[in-house]
Design a protein around this motif. Structure first.
Motif, PDB file in Angstrom:
ATOM      1  N   LYS A 261      -8.070   2.975  -5.700  1.00 58.49           N
ATOM      2  CA  LYS A 261      -8.404   1.932  -5.843  1.00 58.49           C
ATOM      3  C   LYS A 261      -9.963   1.664  -6.285  1.00 58.49           C
ATOM      4  O   LYS A 261     -10.414   0.782  -6.936  1.00 58.49           O
ATOM      5  CB  LYS A 261      -8.350   1.091  -4.608  1.00 58.49           C
ATOM      6  CG  LYS A 261      -8.831  -0.546  -4.529  1.00 58.49           C
ATOM      7  CD  LYS A 261      -8.623  -1.403  -3.267  1.00 58.49           C
ATOM      8  CE  LYS A 261      -9.092  -2.901  -3.356  1.00 58.49           C
ATOM      9  NZ  LYS A 261      -8.885  -3.329  -1.801  1.00 58.49           N
ATOM     10  N   ASN A 262     -10.776   2.732  -5.746  1.00 58.02           N
ATOM     11  CA  ASN A 262     -12.059   3.008  -6.114  1.00 58.02           C
ATOM     12  C   ASN A 262     -12.469   3.759  -7.346  1.00 58.02           C
ATOM     13  O   ASN A 262     -13.459   4.517  -7.343  1.00 58.02           O
ATOM     14  CB  ASN A 262     -12.806   3.619  -4.901  1.00 58.02           C
ATOM     15  CG  ASN A 262     -13.133   2.602  -3.906  1.00 58.02           C
ATOM     16  OD1 ASN A 262     -13.880   1.521  -4.080  1.00 58.02           O
ATOM     17  ND2 ASN A 262     -12.455   2.559  -2.721  1.00 58.02           N
TER      18      ASN A 262
ATOM     19  N   ALA B  66      -8.059  -2.251   4.401  1.00 59.16           N
ATOM     20  CA  ALA B  66      -8.142  -1.699   2.993  1.00 59.16           C
ATOM     21  C   ALA B  66      -7.667  -2.498   1.870  1.00 59.16           C
ATOM     22  O   ALA B  66      -8.514  -2.403   0.796  1.00 59.16           O
ATOM     23  CB  ALA B  66      -7.254  -0.218   3.099  1.00 59.16           C
TER      24      ALA B  66
ATOM     25  N   TYR C 137      -4.586   5.425  -1.438  1.00 57.17           N
ATOM     26  CA  TYR C 137      -4.713   4.098  -1.832  1.00 57.17           C
ATOM     27  C   TYR C 137      -5.915   3.603  -2.167  1.00 57.17           C
ATOM     28  O   TYR C 137      -6.502   2.926  -3.199  1.00 57.17           O
ATOM     29  CB  TYR C 137      -4.043   2.780  -0.996  1.00 57.17           C
ATOM     30  CG  TYR C 137      -4.143   1.581  -1.428  1.00 57.17           C
ATOM     31  CD1 TYR C 137      -3.338   0.931  -2.414  1.00 57.17           C
ATOM     32  CD2 TYR C 137      -5.083   0.751  -0.772  1.00 57.17           C
ATOM     33  CE1 TYR C 137      -3.830  -0.450  -2.859  1.00 57.17           C
ATOM     34  CE2 TYR C 137      -5.471  -0.643  -1.025  1.00 57.17           C
ATOM     35  CZ  TYR C 137      -4.738  -1.367  -2.120  1.00 57.17           C
ATOM     36  OH  TYR C 137      -4.928  -2.226  -2.372  1.00 57.17           O
ATOM     37  N   SER C 138      -6.940   3.765  -1.141  1.00 57.75           N
ATOM     38  CA  SER C 138      -8.326   3.429  -1.142  1.00 57.75           C
ATOM     39  C   SER C 138      -8.973   4.242  -2.210  1.00 57.75           C
ATOM     40  O   SER C 138      -9.859   3.460  -2.948  1.00 57.75           O
ATOM     41  CB  SER C 138      -8.895   3.446   0.293  1.00 57.75           C
ATOM     42  OG  SER C 138      -8.420   2.521   1.268  1.00 57.75           O
TER      43      SER C 138
ATOM     44  N   ILE D 158       0.753  -1.145  -0.178  1.00 61.25           N
ATOM     45  CA  ILE D 158      -0.073  -0.017   0.018  1.00 61.25           C
ATOM     46  C   ILE D 158       0.879   1.222   0.144  1.00 61.25           C
ATOM     47  O   ILE D 158       0.715   2.181  -0.804  1.00 61.25           O
ATOM     48  CB  ILE D 158      -0.940   0.017   1.120  1.00 61.25           C
ATOM     49  CG1 ILE D 158      -2.106  -1.100   0.806  1.00 61.25           C
ATOM     50  CG2 ILE D 158      -1.426   1.471   1.340  1.00 61.25           C
ATOM     51  CD1 ILE D 158      -3.247  -1.313   2.297  1.00 61.25           C
TER      52      ILE D 158
ATOM     53  N   LYS E 141      -4.694  -0.779   7.306  1.00 59.42           N
ATOM     54  CA  LYS E 141      -4.029  -0.880   5.837  1.00 59.42           C
ATOM     55  C   LYS E 141      -4.525  -2.468   5.312  1.00 59.42           C
ATOM     56  O   LYS E 141      -4.944  -2.428   4.148  1.00 59.42           O
ATOM     57  CB  LYS E 141      -2.604  -0.742   5.678  1.00 59.42           C
ATOM     58  CG  LYS E 141      -2.398   0.820   5.780  1.00 59.42           C
ATOM     59  CD  LYS E 141      -1.013   0.944   5.637  1.00 59.42           C
ATOM     60  CE  LYS E 141      -0.534   2.492   5.892  1.00 59.42           C
ATOM     61  NZ  LYS E 141       0.851   2.783   5.896  1.00 59.42           N
TER      62      LYS E 141
ATOM     63  N   ARG F  21      -2.864   5.141   3.268  1.00 57.67           N
ATOM     64  CA  ARG F  21      -4.291   4.103   3.010  1.00 57.67           C
ATOM     65  C   ARG F  21      -5.256   4.887   2.225  1.00 57.67           C
ATOM     66  O   ARG F  21      -5.859   4.299   1.551  1.00 57.67           O
ATOM     67  CB  ARG F  21      -4.783   3.628   4.431  1.00 57.67           C
ATOM     68  CG  ARG F  21      -5.815   2.899   4.369  1.00 57.67           C
ATOM     69  CD  ARG F  21      -6.421   2.298   5.829  1.00 57.67           C
ATOM     70  NE  ARG F  21      -6.332   3.189   6.935  1.00 57.67           N
ATOM     71  CZ  ARG F  21      -7.449   3.865   7.462  1.00 57.67           C
ATOM     72  NH1 ARG F  21      -8.650   3.311   6.947  1.00 57.67           N
ATOM     73  NH2 ARG F  21      -7.335   4.553   8.458  1.00 57.67           N
TER      74      ARG F  21
ATOM     75  N   ASP G 224     -12.976   5.210   5.107  1.00 59.96           N
ATOM     76  CA  ASP G 224     -13.577   4.820   3.877  1.00 59.96           C
ATOM     77  C   ASP G 224     -15.034   5.497   3.812  1.00 59.96           C
ATOM     78  O   ASP G 224     -15.367   5.485   2.733  1.00 59.96           O
ATOM     79  CB  ASP G 224     -13.984   3.234   4.219  1.00 59.96           C
ATOM     80  CG  ASP G 224     -12.837   2.551   4.267  1.00 59.96           C
ATOM     81  OD1 ASP G 224     -11.680   3.244   3.735  1.00 59.96           O
ATOM     82  OD2 ASP G 224     -12.918   1.356   4.517  1.00 59.96           O
TER      83      ASP G 224
END
Length: 180
Positions: free
Chosen positions: A145-146, A177, A141-142, A13, A174, A138, A112
């Motif tokens: 990723k979305n 996630a 990254y999240s 991550i 992490k 994180r 999130d």
């Protein structure tokens, strides 16, 4: 084996986010929105929270450098006497950010949730996420990723040795996630 998996996921991550994290306003790309992730203004037992103070200063720096137009403060406000977005907004106003350019996201009880709120409310918009680097790894990254066009602006950190609990908790966050 478990420790190796946790370490590998954290390294992965951190690696995936590294090109999208910035420490200085002169290097970060412009975005319409900054998303400031919430934290309490005060620490348990009293006293100012260094994470809060650093995030507010970082958001103001982005705004003053004309790197963002609007700041969204996202945080917990589940109780009448505890409202992170309201306190963040007030702190930013005190730092000179115009009140009309600060929006409150009151659904941000978790990182999130803050990211999902932004994605749903502002589809297709780029965002600069503001928090400390260990958390921004994180968050960015999240978001990416979305499918979000997200970068992170790193607020000053107090360091692992001064707050081991928060940093260690982030190692496990992490892992979560990564699996979502």
């Amino acid at each position: 084996m478990v420790i190796l998996v946790i370490a590998a996921i954290n390294i992965y991550i951190d690696f995936k986010a590294r090109d999208f994290l910035f420490d200085h306003t002169n290097a970060i790309p412009d975005n319409t929105y900054a998303l400031v992730l919430g934290t309490s203004k005060y620490v348990v037992g009293g006293g100012k929270n260094s994470y809060f103070e650093s995030r507010m200063k970082a958001a103001e720096q982005l705004f003053s450098a004309n790197k963002v137009d609007t700041i969204i403060v996202s945080g917990d406000n589940r109780e009448d006497n505890y409202n992170e977005p309201k306190r963040m907004k007030q702190a930013l106003i005190e730092l000179g950010v115009p009140e009309g350019l600060i929006l409150e996201d009151k659904s941000g009880t978790k990182t999130d949730f803050s990211i999902r709120y932004f994605k749903n409310k502002y589809p297709g918009q780029g965002v600069t996420i503001v928090t400390q680097k260990f958390h921004n790894q994180r968050a960015v990254y999240s978001a990416r990723k979305n499918g979000m066009n997200a970068v992170g602006f790193n607020a000053n950190d107090i360091g692992f040795l001064r707050d081991k609990k928060t940093h260690v908790r982030e190692w496990f966050a992490k892992v979560k996630a990564f699996t979502l």
